[in-house]
Design a protein around this motif. Structure first.
Motif, PDB file in Angstrom:
ATOM      1  N   GLY A 140       0.628  -1.512  -0.086  1.00 19.38           N
ATOM      2  CA  GLY A 140      -0.399  -0.357   0.345  1.00 19.38           C
ATOM      3  C   GLY A 140       1.216   1.185  -0.166  1.00 19.38           C
ATOM      4  O   GLY A 140       0.552   2.142  -0.196  1.00 19.38           O
ATOM      5  N   LYS A 141       2.091   0.988  -0.181  1.00 20.68           N
ATOM      6  CA  LYS A 141       2.553   2.685  -0.581  1.00 20.68           C
ATOM      7  C   LYS A 141       2.693   3.736  -1.409  1.00 20.68           C
ATOM      8  O   LYS A 141       2.672   4.218  -1.000  1.00 20.68           O
ATOM      9  N   THR A 142       2.703   2.644  -2.338  1.00 15.91           N
ATOM     10  CA  THR A 142       2.407   3.387  -3.496  1.00 15.91           C
ATOM     11  C   THR A 142       0.547   4.230  -3.120  1.00 15.91           C
ATOM     12  O   THR A 142       0.561   5.665  -4.203  1.00 15.91           O
ATOM     13  N   GLU A 185       8.354   7.263  -6.112  1.00 21.28           N
ATOM     14  CA  GLU A 185       7.069   6.436  -5.887  1.00 21.28           C
ATOM     15  C   GLU A 185       7.763   5.124  -7.105  1.00 21.28           C
ATOM     16  O   GLU A 185       8.691   5.106  -7.483  1.00 21.28           O
ATOM     17  N   THR A 186       7.219   3.147  -6.838  1.00 17.52           N
ATOM     18  CA  THR A 186       7.357   2.671  -7.774  1.00 17.52           C
ATOM     19  C   THR A 186       6.446   3.505  -9.084  1.00 17.52           C
ATOM     20  O   THR A 186       7.319   2.791  -9.959  1.00 17.52           O
ATOM     21  N   ALA A 187       5.321   3.779  -8.813  1.00 16.14           N
ATOM     22  CA  ALA A 187       5.197   4.088 -10.455  1.00 16.14           C
ATOM     23  C   ALA A 187       5.364   5.419 -10.776  1.00 16.14           C
ATOM     24  O   ALA A 187       4.530   5.458 -11.877  1.00 16.14           O
ATOM     25  N   GLU A 199       3.955  13.676 -13.672  1.00 12.55           N
ATOM     26  CA  GLU A 199       5.247  13.167 -12.976  1.00 12.55           C
ATOM     27  C   GLU A 199       6.725  13.651 -14.349  1.00 12.55           C
ATOM     28  O   GLU A 199       6.541  13.938 -15.406  1.00 12.55           O
ATOM     29  N   LEU A 200       7.933  13.554 -13.403  1.00 12.75           N
ATOM     30  CA  LEU A 200       8.604  14.191 -14.223  1.00 12.75           C
ATOM     31  C   LEU A 200       9.440  12.724 -14.513  1.00 12.75           C
ATOM     32  O   LEU A 200       9.490  11.775 -14.275  1.00 12.75           O
ATOM     33  N   ASN A 201      10.369  13.216 -16.107  1.00 16.22           N
ATOM     34  CA  ASN A 201      11.066  12.482 -16.312  1.00 16.22           C
ATOM     35  C   ASN A 201      12.418  12.592 -15.942  1.00 16.22           C
ATOM     36  O   ASN A 201      13.958  13.350 -16.246  1.00 16.22           O
ATOM     37  N   THR A 257      12.796   0.820  -4.951  1.00 21.91           N
ATOM     38  CA  THR A 257      11.889   2.655  -5.190  1.00 21.91           C
ATOM     39  C   THR A 257      12.133   3.167  -4.507  1.00 21.91           C
ATOM     40  O   THR A 257      11.907   4.403  -5.364  1.00 21.91           O
ATOM     41  N   THR A 258      13.516   3.243  -3.585  1.00 19.02           N
ATOM     42  CA  THR A 258      13.470   4.457  -3.391  1.00 19.02           C
ATOM     43  C   THR A 258      15.256   4.388  -3.856  1.00 19.02           C
ATOM     44  O   THR A 258      16.546   4.051  -3.806  1.00 19.02           O
ATOM     45  N   PRO A 259      16.364   5.632  -4.608  1.00 27.95           N
ATOM     46  CA  PRO A 259      17.092   5.721  -5.266  1.00 27.95           C
ATOM     47  C   PRO A 259      18.442   6.831  -4.530  1.00 27.95           C
ATOM     48  O   PRO A 259      18.181   6.599  -3.542  1.00 27.95           O
ATOM     49  N   GLU A 260      19.778   5.815  -4.473  1.00 29.43           N
ATOM     50  CA  GLU A 260      19.931   6.473  -4.029  1.00 29.43           C
ATOM     51  C   GLU A 260      21.102   7.491  -4.247  1.00 29.43           C
ATOM     52  O   GLU A 260      20.449   8.372  -5.019  1.00 29.43           O
TER      53      GLU A 260
END
Length: 182
Positions: free
Chosen positions: A121-123, A144-146, A154-156, A163-166
Motif C-alpha cells: 500500500g505504499k504507492t 514511488e514505484t509508479a 510525472e517528472l522525467n 524504489t528509493t534511489p541512491e
C-alpha cells in the motif's frame, strides 16, 4: 564544481587523502559505467559486488575523484594515477549521501519530507497524501514505484531498480528540482 577537499570535511568526511588536494567534480556515480569526465566515483560494497573492483573502469571513463573504504586499494591506485584524488572514508554510502547533499546545494535540508514504509500500500498511500496536500495548495513531490512526480505531473527522471534511489541518482537532484519549483 571546484573543490578543495580539506575545506569540505563536513560534506565529505575522509580519513586519508591521496593525490591532489583540489579537484573538479561535475557528477557523482557509484556505477563505473556512468562515470564521465570529472565524476566523483563512490565505491559501494553491496551483497554481490564491491565497488572497489570497478575503480579502474571509473578512471578509464574519466573519474577525477575516487572515494572508498579500502585504504590499501586506494593507496595502490594513487601510485598509478597521481592526477586523481583518492579519499579513504569509514562508510562510502554515508559519504556519498553527505557529498550528494553538498553537491546539490543542500536542497534536501530546505524541504519537509514524509516517508511511507510497510509491506503493502505504499504507492496508494503516497498518491493519496500527495493528492491531499496538493488539494490544500501545498506543492509536493513524490518518489514511488509508479514514478517520480511534482505537484503537477510525472517528472522525467531516470528511475533506478530500487524504489528509493541512491542519493546521487535522483534523490538529491530531485530535491534541488523540487526546491527550485517552490
Amino acid at each position: 564544481m571546484k573543490i578543495t577537499f580539506h575545506n569540505h570535511k563536513d560534506s565529505l568526511p575522509f580519513q586519508r587523502l591521496y593525490g591532489p588536494l583540489e579537484g573538479t567534480v561535475s557528477s557523482i556515480s557509484y556505477d563505473s559505467r556512468n562515470a564521465r569526465k570529472n565524476t566523483a566515483f563512490f565505491c559501494l560494497r553491496g551483497t554481490n559486488c564491491d565497488g572497489h573492483l570497478f575503480i579502474k573502469g571509473a578512471i578509464d571513463n574519466g573519474a577525477s575523484l575516487i572515494v572508498g573504504e579500502d585504504e590499501e586499494i586506494l593507496r595502490h591506485f594513487s601510485y598509478q594515477y597521481d592526477h586523481i584524488t583518492f579519499l579513504s572514508v569509514e562508510d562510502s554510502k554515508k559519504a556519498m549521501g553527505l557529498f550528494s547533499s553538498y553537491f546539490y546545494h543542500h536542497a534536501d535540508q530546505a524541504l519537509t519530507t514524509v516517508g511511507v514504509t510497510g509491506t503493502n500500500g505504499k504507492t496508494t498511500v503516497t498518491a493519496y497524501v500527495r493528492s491531499l496536500l496538493n488539494g490544500v495548495r501545498m506543492r509536493t513531490g513524490s518518489i514511488e514505484t509508479a514514478g517520480i512526480w511534482d505537484h503537477e505531473k510525472e517528472l522525467n527522471f531516470t528511475h533506478t531498480t530500487h524504489t528509493t534511489p541512491e542519493a546521487p541518482d535522483t534523490f538529491m537532484k530531485l530535491f534541488l528540482t523540487l526546491f527550485k519549483k517552490g
